[in-house]
Write a protein that holds these residues in place. Structure first.
Motif, PDB file in Angstrom:
ATOM      1  N   ARG A   3      -1.755 -25.140 -64.917  1.00 36.64           N
ATOM      2  CA  ARG A   3      -0.980 -23.954 -64.543  1.00 36.64           C
ATOM      3  C   ARG A   3       0.087 -23.630 -65.592  1.00 36.64           C
ATOM      4  O   ARG A   3       0.387 -22.473 -65.839  1.00 36.64           O
ATOM      5  CB  ARG A   3      -0.375 -24.141 -63.163  1.00 36.64           C
ATOM      6  N   LEU A   4       0.662 -24.657 -66.198  1.00 38.19           N
ATOM      7  CA  LEU A   4       1.617 -24.449 -67.283  1.00 38.19           C
ATOM      8  C   LEU A   4       0.924 -23.745 -68.441  1.00 38.19           C
ATOM      9  O   LEU A   4       1.456 -22.782 -69.004  1.00 38.19           O
ATOM     10  CB  LEU A   4       2.214 -25.774 -67.747  1.00 38.19           C
ATOM     11  N   ARG A   5      -0.249 -24.200 -68.788  1.00 41.07           N
ATOM     12  CA  ARG A   5      -0.981 -23.582 -69.899  1.00 41.07           C
ATOM     13  C   ARG A   5      -1.283 -22.113 -69.601  1.00 41.07           C
ATOM     14  O   ARG A   5      -1.084 -21.246 -70.457  1.00 41.07           O
ATOM     15  CB  ARG A   5      -2.260 -24.345 -70.199  1.00 41.07           C
ATOM     16  N   LEU A   6      -1.757 -21.831 -68.403  1.00 43.39           N
ATOM     17  CA  LEU A   6      -2.033 -20.442 -68.023  1.00 43.39           C
ATOM     18  C   LEU A   6      -0.767 -19.593 -68.082  1.00 43.39           C
ATOM     19  O   LEU A   6      -0.794 -18.446 -68.535  1.00 43.39           O
ATOM     20  CB  LEU A   6      -2.642 -20.376 -66.619  1.00 43.39           C
ATOM     21  N   HIS A   7       0.345 -20.176 -67.634  1.00 44.29           N
ATOM     22  CA  HIS A   7       1.633 -19.467 -67.655  1.00 44.29           C
ATOM     23  C   HIS A   7       2.033 -19.120 -69.097  1.00 44.29           C
ATOM     24  O   HIS A   7       2.440 -17.988 -69.376  1.00 44.29           O
ATOM     25  CB  HIS A   7       2.689 -20.347 -66.988  1.00 44.29           C
ATOM     26  N   ILE A   8       1.905 -20.068 -69.987  1.00 46.19           N
ATOM     27  CA  ILE A   8       2.244 -19.834 -71.395  1.00 46.19           C
ATOM     28  C   ILE A   8       1.284 -18.820 -72.006  1.00 46.19           C
ATOM     29  O   ILE A   8       1.695 -17.906 -72.722  1.00 46.19           O
ATOM     30  CB  ILE A   8       2.233 -21.157 -72.183  1.00 46.19           C
ATOM     31  N   GLU A   9      -0.009 -18.966 -71.695  1.00 45.76           N
ATOM     32  CA  GLU A   9      -1.006 -18.088 -72.302  1.00 45.76           C
ATOM     33  C   GLU A   9      -0.976 -16.663 -71.756  1.00 45.76           C
ATOM     34  O   GLU A   9      -1.646 -15.792 -72.316  1.00 45.76           O
ATOM     35  CB  GLU A   9      -2.397 -18.717 -72.187  1.00 45.76           C
ATOM     36  N   TYR A  48      13.913 -25.226 -64.826  1.00 44.87           N
ATOM     37  CA  TYR A  48      12.743 -25.535 -64.014  1.00 44.87           C
ATOM     38  C   TYR A  48      11.778 -24.359 -63.995  1.00 44.87           C
ATOM     39  O   TYR A  48      12.195 -23.208 -63.843  1.00 44.87           O
ATOM     40  CB  TYR A  48      13.166 -25.832 -62.568  1.00 44.87           C
ATOM     41  N   LEU A  49      10.497 -24.674 -64.102  1.00 40.82           N
ATOM     42  CA  LEU A  49       9.435 -23.706 -63.894  1.00 40.82           C
ATOM     43  C   LEU A  49       8.865 -23.979 -62.517  1.00 40.82           C
ATOM     44  O   LEU A  49       8.416 -25.096 -62.235  1.00 40.82           O
ATOM     45  CB  LEU A  49       8.333 -23.831 -64.957  1.00 40.82           C
ATOM     46  N   VAL A  50       8.875 -22.971 -61.647  1.00 43.96           N
ATOM     47  CA  VAL A  50       8.388 -23.142 -60.284  1.00 43.96           C
ATOM     48  C   VAL A  50       6.862 -23.106 -60.272  1.00 43.96           C
ATOM     49  O   VAL A  50       6.254 -22.130 -60.704  1.00 43.96           O
ATOM     50  CB  VAL A  50       8.940 -22.032 -59.361  1.00 43.96           C
ATOM     51  N   LEU A  51       6.262 -24.182 -59.779  1.00 38.94           N
ATOM     52  CA  LEU A  51       4.816 -24.220 -59.561  1.00 38.94           C
ATOM     53  C   LEU A  51       4.493 -23.792 -58.136  1.00 38.94           C
ATOM     54  O   LEU A  51       3.492 -23.121 -57.886  1.00 38.94           O
ATOM     55  CB  LEU A  51       4.258 -25.617 -59.823  1.00 38.94           C
ATOM     56  N   SER A  52       5.347 -24.207 -57.195  1.00 40.07           N
ATOM     57  CA  SER A  52       5.173 -23.826 -55.797  1.00 40.07           C
ATOM     58  C   SER A  52       6.511 -23.981 -55.089  1.00 40.07           C
ATOM     59  O   SER A  52       7.421 -24.636 -55.584  1.00 40.07           O
ATOM     60  CB  SER A  52       4.096 -24.680 -55.121  1.00 40.07           C
ATOM     61  N   GLU A  74       6.777 -18.939 -57.407  1.00 40.97           N
ATOM     62  CA  GLU A  74       5.804 -19.379 -58.399  1.00 40.97           C
ATOM     63  C   GLU A  74       5.910 -18.606 -59.718  1.00 40.97           C
ATOM     64  O   GLU A  74       6.004 -17.384 -59.731  1.00 40.97           O
ATOM     65  CB  GLU A  74       4.387 -19.215 -57.835  1.00 40.97           C
ATOM     66  N   ASN A  75       5.910 -19.366 -60.810  1.00 38.49           N
ATOM     67  CA  ASN A  75       5.972 -18.865 -62.188  1.00 38.49           C
ATOM     68  C   ASN A  75       7.334 -18.309 -62.598  1.00 38.49           C
ATOM     69  O   ASN A  75       7.442 -17.671 -63.644  1.00 38.49           O
ATOM     70  CB  ASN A  75       4.870 -17.836 -62.470  1.00 38.49           C
ATOM     71  N   TRP A  76       8.366 -18.546 -61.814  1.00 38.80           N
ATOM     72  CA  TRP A  76       9.712 -18.148 -62.188  1.00 38.80           C
ATOM     73  C   TRP A  76      10.423 -19.347 -62.796  1.00 38.80           C
ATOM     74  O   TRP A  76      10.193 -20.487 -62.405  1.00 38.80           O
ATOM     75  CB  TRP A  76      10.488 -17.659 -60.978  1.00 38.80           C
ATOM     76  N   TRP A  77      11.304 -19.078 -63.741  1.00 36.86           N
ATOM     77  CA  TRP A  77      12.156 -20.092 -64.346  1.00 36.86           C
ATOM     78  C   TRP A  77      13.529 -19.993 -63.707  1.00 36.86           C
ATOM     79  O   TRP A  77      13.984 -18.899 -63.376  1.00 36.86           O
ATOM     80  CB  TRP A  77      12.267 -19.859 -65.850  1.00 36.86           C
ATOM     81  N   MET A  78      14.209 -21.139 -63.560  1.00 42.02           N
ATOM     82  CA  MET A  78      15.516 -21.128 -62.911  1.00 42.02           C
ATOM     83  C   MET A  78      16.357 -22.298 -63.416  1.00 42.02           C
ATOM     84  O   MET A  78      15.834 -23.340 -63.801  1.00 42.02           O
ATOM     85  CB  MET A  78      15.357 -21.213 -61.393  1.00 42.02           C
ATOM     86  N   SER A  79      17.647 -22.069 -63.407  1.00 42.57           N
ATOM     87  CA  SER A  79      18.636 -23.092 -63.729  1.00 42.57           C
ATOM     88  C   SER A  79      20.016 -22.452 -63.587  1.00 42.57           C
ATOM     89  O   SER A  79      20.129 -21.275 -63.255  1.00 42.57           O
ATOM     90  CB  SER A  79      18.448 -23.619 -65.162  1.00 42.57           C
ATOM     91  N   ARG A 130      12.646 -10.803 -70.411  1.00 41.88           N
ATOM     92  CA  ARG A 130      12.232 -10.305 -69.096  1.00 41.88           C
ATOM     93  C   ARG A 130      13.260 -10.662 -68.031  1.00 41.88           C
ATOM     94  O   ARG A 130      13.533  -9.866 -67.128  1.00 41.88           O
ATOM     95  CB  ARG A 130      10.856 -10.856 -68.735  1.00 41.88           C
ATOM     96  N   GLY A 131      13.835 -11.849 -68.129  1.00 40.78           N
ATOM     97  CA  GLY A 131      14.870 -12.253 -67.185  1.00 40.78           C
ATOM     98  C   GLY A 131      16.123 -11.394 -67.321  1.00 40.78           C
ATOM     99  O   GLY A 131      16.743 -11.021 -66.323  1.00 40.78           O
ATOM    100  N   PHE A 132      16.491 -11.075 -68.554  1.00 38.77           N
ATOM    101  CA  PHE A 132      17.660 -10.230 -68.793  1.00 38.77           C
ATOM    102  C   PHE A 132      17.431  -8.836 -68.220  1.00 38.77           C
ATOM    103  O   PHE A 132      18.321  -8.256 -67.594  1.00 38.77           O
ATOM    104  CB  PHE A 132      17.956 -10.166 -70.292  1.00 38.77           C
ATOM    105  N   ILE A 133      16.249  -8.303 -68.422  1.00 37.95           N
ATOM    106  CA  ILE A 133      15.922  -6.979 -67.871  1.00 37.95           C
ATOM    107  C   ILE A 133      15.997  -7.017 -66.348  1.00 37.95           C
ATOM    108  O   ILE A 133      16.574  -6.115 -65.721  1.00 37.95           O
ATOM    109  CB  ILE A 133      14.528  -6.524 -68.356  1.00 37.95           C
ATOM    110  N   ALA A 134      15.435  -8.048 -65.738  1.00 40.52           N
ATOM    111  CA  ALA A 134      15.475  -8.175 -64.275  1.00 40.52           C
ATOM    112  C   ALA A 134      16.921  -8.257 -63.783  1.00 40.52           C
ATOM    113  O   ALA A 134      17.272  -7.646 -62.764  1.00 40.52           O
ATOM    114  CB  ALA A 134      14.687  -9.400 -63.828  1.00 40.52           C
ATOM    115  N   LEU A 135      17.771  -8.973 -64.509  1.00 42.18           N
ATOM    116  CA  LEU A 135      19.175  -9.079 -64.133  1.00 42.18           C
ATOM    117  C   LEU A 135      19.870  -7.717 -64.210  1.00 42.18           C
ATOM    118  O   LEU A 135      20.635  -7.343 -63.319  1.00 42.18           O
ATOM    119  CB  LEU A 135      19.887 -10.094 -65.017  1.00 42.18           C
ATOM    120  N   GLN A 136      19.601  -6.965 -65.266  1.00 44.40           N
ATOM    121  CA  GLN A 136      20.195  -5.628 -65.374  1.00 44.40           C
ATOM    122  C   GLN A 136      19.746  -4.725 -64.232  1.00 44.40           C
ATOM    123  O   GLN A 136      20.555  -3.983 -63.667  1.00 44.40           O
ATOM    124  CB  GLN A 136      19.837  -4.980 -66.711  1.00 44.40           C
TER     125      GLN A 136
END
Length: 189
Positions: A3-9, A48-52, A74-79, A130-136
């Motif tokens: 799933r990490l590979r798919l996320h990166i790709e 953290y990358l959310v898998l589930s 899922e697929n969101w990064w957080m910290s 993308r995270g910055f855009i979402a925050l704005q």
């Protein structure tokens, strides 16, 4: 790790050798409901990358009132990124709402990946952009929209979250009182 590979790709292709190098920097962690990955005052060792699962990132003021910055699925990064990047104690909390799994990445690992693989530098830059855009867009939504519109946009963007997160937390995220959200939620049915 597939799933990490798919996320990166989704952003940049990687070959098998590159992916073996990449995955060596990540560790898998199972997370229980109500478990904190970050608490105010602690050192922030990972992003953290959310898998589930579903998570919330929030602040708490001196009176104990909570302010939700984000929910992650899922697929969101957080910290707590201010603490993570600046290596200072956390000023927020990261709590698991629905049990799941995350991949943990240290700042050292992130920096080494970005320095040694241009593809990963590009990946991290695109994710941060993308995270910055979402925050704005979130700030604009809070500043410019009436409560009804805020709720409608949240419900449209996050139909799964609206069903699984307590209404009190959704109200905190939308900058509303719980009573206002209850009235809006009742009017939608």
């Amino acid at each position: 790790m597939n799933r990490l590979r798919l996320h990166i790709e989704n952003i940049t292709p990687v070959n098998d050798e590159e992916f073996e190098f990449i995955k060596s920097f990540f560790t898998l962690k199972k997370v229980r409901k109500n478990q904190y990955l970050i608490q105010e005052g602690e050192d922030v060792k990972y992003e953290y990358l959310v898998l589930s699962g579903i998570y919330r990132v929030f602040y708490s003021d001196d009176l104990g009132k909570e302010y939700v910055c984000m929910f992650a699925q899922e697929n969101w990064w957080m910290s707590d990124y201010n603490s993570y990047f600046n290596q200072k104690p956390a000023s927020m909390y990261l709590e698991c709402l629905v049990p799941g799994e995350v991949l943990c990445l240290s700042l050292y690992g992130r920096e080494k990946l970005a320095a040694e693989l241009h593809k990963m530098e590009h990946f991290f830059r695109m994710k941060m952009t993308r995270g910055f855009i979402a925050l704005q867009l979130r700030i604009k939504m809070l500043l410019c929209n009436a409560p009804q519109k805020r709720y409608e946009e949240f419900a449209k963007l996050y139909p799964v979250l609206i069903q699984q997160i307590p209404k009190k937390m959704i109200a905190e995220f939308l900058g509303l009182r719980r009573e206002t959200l209850s009235r809006l939620y009742t009017n939608q049915k």
